[in-house]
Design an enzyme around this catalytic site. Structure first.
Site, PDB file in Angstrom:
ATOM      1  N   TYR A 142      51.959   0.357  50.902  1.00 17.50           N
ATOM      2  CA  TYR A 142      51.578  -1.271  51.110  1.00 17.50           C
ATOM      3  C   TYR A 142      52.657  -1.847  51.865  1.00 17.50           C
ATOM      4  O   TYR A 142      52.409  -2.657  52.260  1.00 17.50           O
ATOM      5  CB  TYR A 142      51.578  -1.515  49.565  1.00 17.50           C
ATOM      6  CG  TYR A 142      50.289  -1.586  48.953  1.00 17.50           C
ATOM      7  CD1 TYR A 142      49.660  -0.411  48.710  1.00 17.50           C
ATOM      8  CD2 TYR A 142      49.367  -2.714  48.555  1.00 17.50           C
ATOM      9  CE1 TYR A 142      48.354  -0.377  47.919  1.00 17.50           C
ATOM     10  CE2 TYR A 142      48.382  -2.523  47.822  1.00 17.50           C
ATOM     11  CZ  TYR A 142      47.850  -1.525  47.594  1.00 17.50           C
ATOM     12  OH  TYR A 142      46.538  -1.465  47.012  1.00 17.50           O
ATOM     13  N   LYS A 190      50.978  13.472  44.540  1.00 20.37           N
ATOM     14  CA  LYS A 190      50.355  14.565  45.203  1.00 20.37           C
ATOM     15  C   LYS A 190      51.412  15.362  45.926  1.00 20.37           C
ATOM     16  O   LYS A 190      51.593  15.463  47.066  1.00 20.37           O
ATOM     17  CB  LYS A 190      49.569  13.582  46.499  1.00 20.37           C
ATOM     18  CG  LYS A 190      48.644  14.676  47.317  1.00 20.37           C
ATOM     19  CD  LYS A 190      47.237  15.159  46.625  1.00 20.37           C
ATOM     20  CE  LYS A 190      46.438  15.996  47.426  1.00 20.37           C
ATOM     21  NZ  LYS A 190      45.616  16.589  46.517  1.00 20.37           N
ATOM     22  N   ASP A 222      44.293  13.882  42.589  1.00 24.12           N
ATOM     23  CA  ASP A 222      43.103  13.931  42.517  1.00 24.12           C
ATOM     24  C   ASP A 222      42.527  14.680  41.104  1.00 24.12           C
ATOM     25  O   ASP A 222      41.613  14.209  40.477  1.00 24.12           O
ATOM     26  CB  ASP A 222      42.559  14.985  43.206  1.00 24.12           C
ATOM     27  CG  ASP A 222      43.428  16.216  43.583  1.00 24.12           C
ATOM     28  OD1 ASP A 222      44.482  16.244  43.242  1.00 24.12           O
ATOM     29  OD2 ASP A 222      43.217  17.030  44.502  1.00 24.12           O
ATOM     30  N   ASP A 246      46.816   1.597  42.432  1.00 24.91           N
ATOM     31  CA  ASP A 246      45.753   1.058  42.563  1.00 24.91           C
ATOM     32  C   ASP A 246      44.368   1.409  42.556  1.00 24.91           C
ATOM     33  O   ASP A 246      43.420   0.692  41.727  1.00 24.91           O
ATOM     34  CB  ASP A 246      45.722   0.395  44.019  1.00 24.91           C
ATOM     35  CG  ASP A 246      44.869  -0.647  44.432  1.00 24.91           C
ATOM     36  OD1 ASP A 246      44.527  -1.620  43.771  1.00 24.91           O
ATOM     37  OD2 ASP A 246      44.284  -0.502  45.577  1.00 24.91           O
ATOM     38  N   ASP A 250      41.483   0.923  38.800  1.00 24.67           N
ATOM     39  CA  ASP A 250      40.011   0.336  39.108  1.00 24.67           C
ATOM     40  C   ASP A 250      38.937   1.284  38.399  1.00 24.67           C
ATOM     41  O   ASP A 250      38.359   1.156  37.524  1.00 24.67           O
ATOM     42  CB  ASP A 250      39.604   0.163  40.342  1.00 24.67           C
ATOM     43  CG  ASP A 250      39.766  -1.023  41.010  1.00 24.67           C
ATOM     44  OD1 ASP A 250      40.680  -1.885  40.481  1.00 24.67           O
ATOM     45  OD2 ASP A 250      38.924  -1.630  41.803  1.00 24.67           O
TER      46      ASP A 250
HETATM   47  C1  IPM Z   1      45.391  -5.126  42.769  1.00 25.34           C
HETATM   48  C2  IPM Z   1      44.457  -5.524  44.147  1.00 25.34           C
HETATM   49  C3  IPM Z   1      45.440  -5.991  45.136  1.00 25.34           C
HETATM   50  C4  IPM Z   1      46.211  -4.564  45.577  1.00 25.34           C
HETATM   51  C5  IPM Z   1      44.844  -6.354  46.428  1.00 25.34           C
HETATM   52  C6  IPM Z   1      44.023  -7.710  45.982  1.00 25.34           C
HETATM   53  C7  IPM Z   1      45.609  -6.643  47.550  1.00 25.34           C
HETATM   54  O1  IPM Z   1      43.509  -4.664  44.326  1.00 25.34           O
HETATM   55  O2  IPM Z   1      46.117  -5.820  42.387  1.00 25.34           O
HETATM   56  O3  IPM Z   1      45.076  -4.005  42.293  1.00 25.34           O
HETATM   57  O4  IPM Z   1      45.610  -3.409  46.152  1.00 25.34           O
HETATM   58  O5  IPM Z   1      47.256  -4.353  45.051  1.00 25.34           O
HETATM   59 MG    MG Z   2      43.387  -2.932  43.027  1.00 22.82          MG
END
Ligand code: IPM
Ligand code: MG
Length: 355
Positions: A142, A190, A222, A246, A250
């Site tokens: 990032y 990794k 993975d 990240d 999710d």
């Molecule tokens: C998160 C989001 C952010 C990230 C985006 C919106 C930039 O997905 O906070 O997980 O990738 O960090």
């Molecule tokens: Mg995210």
């Protein structure tokens, strides 16, 4: 106590979900006798439109002088579909994380009894899952430079960079949480491919010796991605680099039943930020249908982490549990039952706290 909060609703559904979390925060302050001072500021696409900068200086100053930041979401399709845009809303979020020194993002993954059936995973796998993902937030892909395109436009590159110091501080933090929980730490990397991951593993192995009471395990990302859905109860505290965290969080949200349920706390050098892990869900913006629970639960984390007010945090969680049990929920978790509006869910929880 006097609580000074910076409120950054952001884009898309941000303003709607933050409004509900703020009502809940006010109700808690009233119930427990705290004085609440909150000020709003712009961040993301709306800040680009208003000030040409996704994280304006005034917003940063407000964050710096506050005790906590309550954050909604950022992002807009206007920019998602335009890869050549020079200024992007996400840069605002990254600038805020960097300038506030928010190196750790804590994402608790827990289940709610009344939502077990909403998970696409089998109930017996999900029931009782309770882990914490600690995502490094100010390093890695990032932020690594160089990043960009070759002159002829035919090549693009990102750089993943980590220093020993960055890895040590986040892994130590992860150990401190593991010590307070079930004393198990999973370090995700990794290391079979990436040099940065090998450094993570090296630092991990060195620190593991300092925490003999904690069982340390190393997983390739993975494999971790597979185990999260195959065996979620296996995990207690998981620590990993920015991009892996990240993606894995999710994925982990499906355990809970909806991405709209997962809160987070970003902590570090300056003021801590509390935000849902989901994005700005632009398709739902202005419709009063988005799930406000991730943001309301982020407010609970704010009371706990920023102010050390445990009872207040518990009161919010109890009200959220009650709303779920009574099925006062938005469409994403209504499962064929009645879908309530964002504002109706917020109001129900606020009134429950006030009662
Ligand atoms: C998160 C989001 C952010 C990230 C985006 C919106 C930039 O997905 O906070 O997980 O990738 O960090
Ligand atoms: Mg995210």
């Amino acid at each position: 106590m006097k609580l000074k909060i910076a409120v950054l609703p952001g884009d898309g559904i941000g303003p709607e979900i933050v409004a509900q979390a703020l009502e809940v925060t006010k109700a808690i302050c009233k119930k427990f006798g705290h004085e609440l001072i909150c000020k709003e500021a712009l961040v993301g696409a709306c800040a680009i439109d208003a000030a040409g900068n996704p994280y304006p200086d005034e917003t940063h100053s407000l964050c710096m002088e506050s005790d906590a930041v309550l954050f909604g979401a950022i992002g807009s399709p206007k920019y998602d579909n335009n890869p050549s845009a020079k200024v992007r809303p996400e840069q605002g979020l990254l600038a805020m994380r960097k300038q506030l020194g928010l190196f750790a993002n804590i994402r608790p993954v827990t289940t709610f009894p009344s939502l077990i059936h909403k998970s696409p995973l089998r109930a017996d796998l999900v029931e009782g899952a309770d882990f914490m993902c600690i995502r490094e937030l100010t390093g890695g892909l990032y932020f690594g430079r160089p990043q960009g395109r070759s002159e002829d436009g035919q090549t693009a590159y990102d750089t993943c960079v980590y220093t020993v110091e960055e890895i040590e501080r986040i892994v130590r933090l992860a150990y401190s949480y593991a010590l307070k929980r079930r004393k198990k730490l999973t370090i995700v990397d990794k290391a079979n491919i990436l040099a940065t991951s090998r450094l993570w593993r090296e630092v991990g192995q060195k620190l593991a010796k300092e925490y003999p009471e904690v069982e340390t395990e190393y997983l390739f990302v993975d494999n971790a991605a597979m185990q999260i859905v195959q065996w979620p109860k296996h995990f207690d505290v998981m620590v990993t680099e920015n991009m892996f965290g990240d993606i894995l969080t999710d994925e982990a949200s499906v355990i809970t039943g909806s991405l709209g349920m997962l809160p987070s706390a970003s902590i570090g050098v300056h003021t801590s930020v509390f935000e849902p892990i989901h994005g700005s869900y632009p398709q739902a913006a202005g419709k009063d249908i988005a799930n406000p629970l991730a943001t309301i639960l982020s407010a609970a984390l704010m009371f706990e982490y920023a102010f050390g007010l445990q009872a207040e945090a518990e009161a919010i969680r109890k009200a959220v549990d009650a709303s779920l049990a009574e099925k006062i929920v938005t469409e994403d978790i209504a499962a064929g039952g009645k879908a309530y509006k964002t504002s109706e869910v917020g109001k129900w929880i606020t009134e429950y706290i006030g009662a």
